[in-house]
Design a protein around this motif. Structure first.
Motif, PDB file in Angstrom:
ATOM      1  N   PRO A 192       2.521-125.217 -18.983  1.00  0.00           N
ATOM      2  CA  PRO A 192       1.833-126.335 -19.630  1.00  0.00           C
ATOM      3  C   PRO A 192       2.031-126.401 -21.138  1.00  0.00           C
ATOM      4  O   PRO A 192       1.942-127.480 -21.731  1.00  0.00           O
ATOM      5  N   GLU A 193       2.313-125.249 -21.761  1.00  0.00           N
ATOM      6  CA  GLU A 193       2.514-125.235 -23.213  1.00  0.00           C
ATOM      7  C   GLU A 193       3.761-126.010 -23.623  1.00  0.00           C
ATOM      8  O   GLU A 193       3.865-126.521 -24.747  1.00  0.00           O
ATOM      9  N   GLU A 194       4.721-126.113 -22.693  1.00  0.00           N
ATOM     10  CA  GLU A 194       5.950-126.837 -22.989  1.00  0.00           C
ATOM     11  C   GLU A 194       5.693-128.339 -23.125  1.00  0.00           C
ATOM     12  O   GLU A 194       6.399-129.039 -23.849  1.00  0.00           O
ATOM     13  N   LYS A 195       4.688-128.822 -22.411  1.00  0.00           N
ATOM     14  CA  LYS A 195       4.335-130.239 -22.510  1.00  0.00           C
ATOM     15  C   LYS A 195       3.835-130.559 -23.909  1.00  0.00           C
ATOM     16  O   LYS A 195       4.103-131.636 -24.455  1.00  0.00           O
ATOM     17  N   MET A 196       3.114-129.622 -24.513  1.00  0.00           N
ATOM     18  CA  MET A 196       2.617-129.797 -25.872  1.00  0.00           C
ATOM     19  C   MET A 196       3.772-129.794 -26.879  1.00  0.00           C
ATOM     20  O   MET A 196       3.777-130.568 -27.841  1.00  0.00           O
ATOM     21  N   LYS A 197       4.761-128.947 -26.645  1.00  0.00           N
ATOM     22  CA  LYS A 197       5.926-128.909 -27.529  1.00  0.00           C
ATOM     23  C   LYS A 197       6.699-130.221 -27.460  1.00  0.00           C
ATOM     24  O   LYS A 197       7.189-130.723 -28.476  1.00  0.00           O
ATOM     25  N   TYR A 198       6.786-130.773 -26.256  1.00  0.00           N
ATOM     26  CA  TYR A 198       7.512-132.033 -26.100  1.00  0.00           C
ATOM     27  C   TYR A 198       6.820-133.154 -26.869  1.00  0.00           C
ATOM     28  O   TYR A 198       7.465-134.043 -27.428  1.00  0.00           O
ATOM     29  N   ALA A 199       5.492-133.121 -26.899  1.00  0.00           N
ATOM     30  CA  ALA A 199       4.725-134.140 -27.612  1.00  0.00           C
ATOM     31  C   ALA A 199       5.037-134.132 -29.106  1.00  0.00           C
ATOM     32  O   ALA A 199       4.970-135.163 -29.779  1.00  0.00           O
ATOM     33  N   ILE A 200       5.427-132.958 -29.625  1.00  0.00           N
ATOM     34  CA  ILE A 200       5.732-132.820 -31.048  1.00  0.00           C
ATOM     35  C   ILE A 200       7.190-133.149 -31.352  1.00  0.00           C
ATOM     36  O   ILE A 200       7.504-133.908 -32.267  1.00  0.00           O
ATOM     37  N   TYR A 201       8.108-132.568 -30.550  1.00  0.00           N
ATOM     38  CA  TYR A 201       9.532-132.685 -30.845  1.00  0.00           C
ATOM     39  C   TYR A 201      10.272-133.720 -30.002  1.00  0.00           C
ATOM     40  O   TYR A 201      11.406-134.084 -30.309  1.00  0.00           O
ATOM     41  N   HIS A 202       9.656-134.167 -28.922  1.00  0.00           N
ATOM     42  CA  HIS A 202      10.297-135.091 -27.983  1.00  0.00           C
ATOM     43  C   HIS A 202      11.603-134.502 -27.443  1.00  0.00           C
ATOM     44  O   HIS A 202      12.558-135.211 -27.140  1.00  0.00           O
ATOM     45  N   LYS A 203      11.632-133.190 -27.362  1.00  0.00           N
ATOM     46  CA  LYS A 203      12.752-132.433 -26.807  1.00  0.00           C
ATOM     47  C   LYS A 203      12.202-131.161 -26.180  1.00  0.00           C
ATOM     48  O   LYS A 203      11.156-130.657 -26.579  1.00  0.00           O
ATOM     49  N   LEU A 204      12.937-130.638 -25.190  1.00  0.00           N
ATOM     50  CA  LEU A 204      12.603-129.343 -24.592  1.00  0.00           C
ATOM     51  C   LEU A 204      13.765-128.393 -24.828  1.00  0.00           C
ATOM     52  O   LEU A 204      14.912-128.721 -24.524  1.00  0.00           O
ATOM     53  N   GLU A 205      13.472-127.212 -25.378  1.00  0.00           N
ATOM     54  CA  GLU A 205      14.539-126.258 -25.667  1.00  0.00           C
ATOM     55  C   GLU A 205      15.202-125.759 -24.396  1.00  0.00           C
ATOM     56  O   GLU A 205      16.417-125.564 -24.345  1.00  0.00           O
ATOM     57  N   ASN A 206      14.410-125.522 -23.350  1.00  0.00           N
ATOM     58  CA  ASN A 206      14.954-125.076 -22.063  1.00  0.00           C
ATOM     59  C   ASN A 206      14.566-126.096 -20.993  1.00  0.00           C
ATOM     60  O   ASN A 206      13.732-125.818 -20.134  1.00  0.00           O
ATOM     61  N   ASP A 207      15.165-127.240 -21.061  1.00  0.00           N
ATOM     62  CA  ASP A 207      14.827-128.341 -20.166  1.00  0.00           C
ATOM     63  C   ASP A 207      15.333-128.041 -18.753  1.00  0.00           C
ATOM     64  O   ASP A 207      16.553-127.932 -18.545  1.00  0.00           O
ATOM     65  N   PRO A 208      14.445-127.904 -17.776  1.00  0.00           N
ATOM     66  CA  PRO A 208      14.864-127.548 -16.419  1.00  0.00           C
ATOM     67  C   PRO A 208      15.624-128.658 -15.711  1.00  0.00           C
ATOM     68  O   PRO A 208      16.253-128.420 -14.681  1.00  0.00           O
ATOM     69  N   ARG A 209      15.577-129.846 -16.261  1.00  0.00           N
ATOM     70  CA  ARG A 209      16.273-130.980 -15.647  1.00  0.00           C
ATOM     71  C   ARG A 209      17.767-130.986 -15.942  1.00  0.00           C
ATOM     72  O   ARG A 209      18.543-131.662 -15.273  1.00  0.00           O
ATOM     73  N   VAL A 210      18.169-130.211 -16.955  1.00  0.00           N
ATOM     74  CA  VAL A 210      19.556-130.241 -17.420  1.00  0.00           C
ATOM     75  C   VAL A 210      20.441-129.333 -16.571  1.00  0.00           C
ATOM     76  O   VAL A 210      20.087-128.188 -16.281  1.00  0.00           O
ATOM     77  N   THR A 211      21.588-129.827 -16.184  1.00  0.00           N
ATOM     78  CA  THR A 211      22.537-129.065 -15.379  1.00  0.00           C
ATOM     79  C   THR A 211      23.248-128.030 -16.255  1.00  0.00           C
ATOM     80  O   THR A 211      23.254-128.157 -17.488  1.00  0.00           O
ATOM     81  N   PRO A 212      23.869-126.998 -15.656  1.00  0.00           N
ATOM     82  CA  PRO A 212      24.604-126.001 -16.459  1.00  0.00           C
ATOM     83  C   PRO A 212      25.686-126.642 -17.341  1.00  0.00           C
ATOM     84  O   PRO A 212      25.778-126.321 -18.530  1.00  0.00           O
ATOM     85  N   PHE A 213      26.463-127.551 -16.792  1.00  0.00           N
ATOM     86  CA  PHE A 213      27.481-128.225 -17.592  1.00  0.00           C
ATOM     87  C   PHE A 213      26.834-129.172 -18.597  1.00  0.00           C
ATOM     88  O   PHE A 213      27.342-129.374 -19.699  1.00  0.00           O
ATOM     89  N   GLY A 214      25.687-129.719 -18.200  1.00  0.00           N
ATOM     90  CA  GLY A 214      24.951-130.603 -19.091  1.00  0.00           C
ATOM     91  C   GLY A 214      24.537-129.903 -20.370  1.00  0.00           C
ATOM     92  O   GLY A 214      24.538-130.496 -21.455  1.00  0.00           O
ATOM     93  N   TYR A 215      24.164-128.620 -20.271  1.00  0.00           N
ATOM     94  CA  TYR A 215      23.800-127.851 -21.464  1.00  0.00           C
ATOM     95  C   TYR A 215      24.985-127.742 -22.413  1.00  0.00           C
ATOM     96  O   TYR A 215      24.835-127.844 -23.642  1.00  0.00           O
ATOM     97  N   LYS A 216      26.162-127.528 -21.861  1.00  0.00           N
ATOM     98  CA  LYS A 216      27.360-127.441 -22.697  1.00  0.00           C
ATOM     99  C   LYS A 216      27.631-128.773 -23.387  1.00  0.00           C
ATOM    100  O   LYS A 216      28.011-128.808 -24.565  1.00  0.00           O
ATOM    101  N   LEU A 217      27.431-129.860 -22.654  1.00  0.00           N
ATOM    102  CA  LEU A 217      27.637-131.188 -23.238  1.00  0.00           C
ATOM    103  C   LEU A 217      26.671-131.434 -24.388  1.00  0.00           C
ATOM    104  O   LEU A 217      27.043-131.961 -25.442  1.00  0.00           O
ATOM    105  N   ARG A 218      25.425-131.047 -24.193  1.00  0.00           N
ATOM    106  CA  ARG A 218      24.411-131.274 -25.220  1.00  0.00           C
ATOM    107  C   ARG A 218      24.620-130.389 -26.441  1.00  0.00           C
ATOM    108  O   ARG A 218      24.388-130.818 -27.570  1.00  0.00           O
ATOM    109  N   ARG A 219      25.033-129.151 -26.208  1.00  0.00           N
ATOM    110  CA  ARG A 219      25.253-128.231 -27.321  1.00  0.00           C
ATOM    111  C   ARG A 219      26.355-128.724 -28.247  1.00  0.00           C
ATOM    112  O   ARG A 219      26.351-128.447 -29.445  1.00  0.00           O
ATOM    113  N   THR A 220      27.302-129.448 -27.693  1.00  0.00           N
ATOM    114  CA  THR A 220      28.428-129.959 -28.479  1.00  0.00           C
ATOM    115  C   THR A 220      28.297-131.446 -28.783  1.00  0.00           C
ATOM    116  O   THR A 220      29.171-132.022 -29.442  1.00  0.00           O
ATOM    117  N   SER A 221      27.221-132.069 -28.292  1.00  0.00           N
ATOM    118  CA  SER A 221      26.969-133.509 -28.454  1.00  0.00           C
ATOM    119  C   SER A 221      28.001-134.379 -27.745  1.00  0.00           C
ATOM    120  O   SER A 221      28.071-135.592 -27.990  1.00  0.00           O
TER     121      SER A 221
END
Length: 207
Positions: free
Chosen positions: A82-111
């Motif tokens: 539940p603490e992650e929901k509070m972080k999202y309210a502040i940053y509108h991002k999740l550092e370890n977003d469970p929705r993101v695929t393994p390849f998706g993380y690589k795409l995001r890290r490099t934009s």
């Protein structure tokens, strides 16, 4: 860049550089599309609604980096953390977003996930440099900042992206985007594009 000639120059710069760039990176676009399709079910491109110039809604193209049942995954994740929901309210991002695929993380890290936005630029819906393309659901939270930010087209990159990206809270992003709109020039755009290259290669503030 407050006069019509300035806008004309910016539009020519956007279109010319994007058209050339699209040709150059076309093999990369094909490869990324193949990897996304191979890894998980769903469309290659995600086209969620974003706020454009004057608040007009447009479909903002990105490579899909999440699982198609992301809403359910996130709901279950918030129950466990539940603490992650509070972080999202502040940053509108999740550092370890469970929705993101393994390849998706690589795409995001490099934009690289944002590369399809070049087609938004070619369509005249976005610029290479500008404010962040905000979600429709974020309009209320933008408050009076929206009056300034929505005066111009959103950009693939911008002032806040090269000054912290995901490490910046939502209100600070709004302040940075307002500063850009009030101080934008052709040379500032060029400088931000150059700085973006360094930020992407250093992977600063991306997740």
């Amino acid at each position: 860049m407050s006069n019509s000639f300035g806008y004309f120059i910016k539009n020519v710069f956007d279109f010319t550089l994007t058209a050339i760039g699209t040709i150059c990176i076309s093999p990369l676009l094909v490869y990324v599309a193949y990897r996304i399709k191979k890894e998980s079910k769903g469309d290659v491109i995600y086209d969620g609604g974003r706020l454009g110039k004057n608040g007009k809604i447009f479909k903002c193209y990105k490579f899909r980096s999440m699982y198609i049942d992301g809403d359910k995954i996130l709901k279950d994740y918030y129950k466990e953390y539940p603490e992650e929901k509070m972080k999202y309210a502040i940053y509108h991002k999740l550092e370890n977003d469970p929705r993101v695929t393994p390849f998706g993380y690589k795409l995001r890290r490099t934009s690289i996930d944002e590369l399809p936005q070049i087609f938004n630029v070619l369509k005249g819906e976005m610029s290479l440099v500008g404010p962040r393309p905000y979600l429709e659901s974020e309009l209320k939270e933008m408050g009076d900042f929206a009056n300034t930010i929505l005066q111009v087209k959103p950009g693939i990159t911008g002032y806040w992206q090269v000054n912290g990206r995901s490490n910046i809270d939502f209100e600070s992003r709004l302040l940075m985007d307002c500063w850009y709109v009030r101080n934008r020039t052709f040379w500032l755009d060029f400088k931000l594009l150059w700085q973006t290259i360094g930020v992407v290669f250093m992977k600063k503030g991306a997740y």
